[in-house]
Enzyme design. Structure first.
Site, PDB file in Angstrom:
ATOM      1  N   TYR A 141     -18.362   4.080   1.492  1.00 48.32           N
ATOM      2  CA  TYR A 141     -17.150   4.609   2.139  1.00 48.32           C
ATOM      3  C   TYR A 141     -16.284   5.345   1.119  1.00 48.32           C
ATOM      4  CZ  TYR A 141     -12.794   4.737   4.818  1.00 48.32           C
ATOM      5  OH  TYR A 141     -11.648   5.155   5.464  1.00 48.32           O
TER       6      TYR A 141
ATOM      7  N   THR B 261     -12.568  14.993  16.200  1.00 48.08           N
ATOM      8  CA  THR B 261     -13.724  14.095  16.206  1.00 48.08           C
ATOM      9  C   THR B 261     -13.233  12.652  16.061  1.00 48.08           C
ATOM     10  OG1 THR B 261     -14.152  14.061  13.805  1.00 48.08           O
ATOM     11  CG2 THR B 261     -15.051  15.911  15.060  1.00 48.08           C
ATOM     12  N   GLY B 262     -13.986  11.724  16.644  1.00 50.82           N
ATOM     13  CA  GLY B 262     -13.569  10.328  16.615  1.00 50.82           C
ATOM     14  C   GLY B 262     -12.238  10.119  17.307  1.00 50.82           C
ATOM     15  N   ALA B 263     -12.098  10.710  18.506  1.00 51.64           N
ATOM     16  CA  ALA B 263     -10.790  10.782  19.164  1.00 51.64           C
ATOM     17  C   ALA B 263     -10.519   9.675  20.161  1.00 51.64           C
ATOM     18  CB  ALA B 263     -10.660  12.137  19.881  1.00 51.64           C
TER      19      ALA B 263
ATOM     20  N   SER C  91     -10.187   6.367  19.835  1.00 53.87           N
ATOM     21  CA  SER C  91      -9.440   5.166  19.452  1.00 53.87           C
ATOM     22  C   SER C  91      -8.743   5.392  18.118  1.00 53.87           C
ATOM     23  CB  SER C  91     -10.377   3.951  19.350  1.00 53.87           C
ATOM     24  OG  SER C  91     -11.341   4.146  18.320  1.00 53.87           O
ATOM     25  N   GLY C  92      -7.934   4.412  17.720  1.00 55.62           N
ATOM     26  CA  GLY C  92      -7.321   4.417  16.397  1.00 55.62           C
ATOM     27  C   GLY C  92      -6.486   5.646  16.099  1.00 55.62           C
ATOM     28  N   ILE C  93      -6.613   6.154  14.892  1.00 57.11           N
ATOM     29  CA  ILE C  93      -5.817   7.299  14.445  1.00 57.11           C
ATOM     30  C   ILE C  93      -6.150   8.540  15.254  1.00 57.11           C
ATOM     31  CG2 ILE C  93      -5.396   8.834  12.480  1.00 57.11           C
ATOM     32  CD1 ILE C  93      -5.904   6.362  10.674  1.00 57.11           C
ATOM     33  N   GLY C  94      -7.427   8.712  15.630  1.00 59.51           N
ATOM     34  CA  GLY C  94      -7.810   9.873  16.417  1.00 59.51           C
ATOM     35  C   GLY C  94      -7.100   9.937  17.754  1.00 59.51           C
TER      36      GLY C  94
END
Length: 341
Positions: free
Chosen positions: A195, A8-10, A12-15
């Protein structure tokens, strides 16, 4: 047998860095990678980038917004139609909306005994403003925790299967602090650190999942394991959003300072590639050999060497069980609303 991996959240960034590293693994042959993303335009761009360097890879897309109950339920049904099993689910999607950076507290903290904690966790210098989803949930709670919890519950038929193991891997944070979380306010409606609260809740939920899904109760509830990672301090869109009005030339001056700090603080992983180190490390481990109370940290040496180190989480079984029960109750409530609406 080919492995099926959901991230999930793939986009950009760490994903996205995780997806790139998964496809470069020695065990990547036959890997089916499913990118679950809210924004399909960005998801298509991420898929194209992955296929540009791994043309033979199996990479599919799934539209899912973890802030939306209907989106999660629809995505879960789609997954069960596509796959008869899931080997890894990386619960990586997360938000920190409208973060407020206290510049005065930051400079005061630089000359205090709390400087290391401040730099590695953001304690004392970051607060966040939360929103409300159309379902009436706190937005950070929904995106970072509850949407993922509901997804897990919906996917039980293809996660909990006799004779094999599946692994859940949560992207948590060093910002996950017990002091920000309350069982009397699990959605963090009254606080200013949603958060931190949501990440501490994911740490506690991971422990509860291991407790419930690895008991010798029925064949259907064996073999689902849950682990937690911390990517360290990584420069992503979420990080840049902490100082949205920071002039570009100041970022240019600030970034070399961060690389210098990394020589002394190994949690400053800085790049998404380095931040994904613990995620990849867990991919290559047998989940039944892992410590359910440990958070696996991505770390980077001053010379740039990446490695993973487990550290005990500040969680307890009673809190995790109470949180789990509250999430089950909330699940029943949102399902009733979804059916009647």
């Amino acid at each position: 047998m080919n492995k099926v991996v959901l991230v999930t959240g793939a986009n950009s960034g760490i994903g996205l860095a995780l997806c790139q590293r998964l496809l470069s693994c020695q065990d990547a042959e036959g890997l089916h990678l499913c990118l679950a993303c809210r924004n399909m335009r960005r998801a298509e761009a991420a898929r194209s980038a992955l296929l540009a360097s791994h043309s033979a890879a199996q990479v599919t897309l799934l539209q899912m917004d973890t802030s939306s109950i209907s989106s999660v339920l629809t995505a879960a049904r789609e997954l069960q139609l596509r796959f008869n099993r899931l080997d890894y689910v990386y619960l990586n999607a997360g938000i920190m909306p409208n973060p407020q950076f206290d510049l005065k507290a930051f400079f005061e903290g630089l000359f205090s005994s709390n400087v290391i904690t401040m730099l590695t966790t953001g304690e004392g210098i970051l607060t966040q403003k939360d929103g409300i989803t159309p379902d009436g949930l706190q937005e950070v709670f929904a995106v970072n925790l509850f949407g993922h919890f509901l997804l897990i519950r919906e996917l039980e038929p293809i996660l909990c299967q006799a004779g094999r193991t599946s692994q859940l891997i949560w992207t948590s944070s060093s910002n996950a602090r017990r002091s920000a979380f309350s069982l009397e306010d699990v959605q963090h409606r009254k606080g200013r650190e949603p958060y931190s609260s949501s990440k501490y809740a994911s740490d506690s939920l991971s422990l509860a999942i291991n407790t419930h899904y690895n008991k010798q109760l029925t064949c259907a509830h064996q073999g689902l394991y849950s682990s937690v990672i911390c990517p360290g301090f990584v420069m992503t869109n979420l990080t840049y959003g902490i100082l949205p009005s920071f002039p570009a030339f100041l970022w240019t001056l600030f970034l070399p300072l961060l690389w210098l700090i990394r020589v002394f603080i190994n949690t400053f992983t800085l790049t998404p590639y380095n931040g994904a180190e613990a995620l990849i490390w867990l991919f290559n481990r047998k989940p039944e050999m892992l410590d359910p109370r440990a958070k696996y940290h991505s770390l980077t040496s001053g010379l740039g060497h990446c490695y993973t180190q487990p550290r005990q989480m500040d969680v307890d079984l009673d809190t995790s069980e109470e949180l789990y029960d509250q999430l089950l109750q909330l699940e029943r409530e949102v399902r009733r609303k979804h059916i009647t609406s």
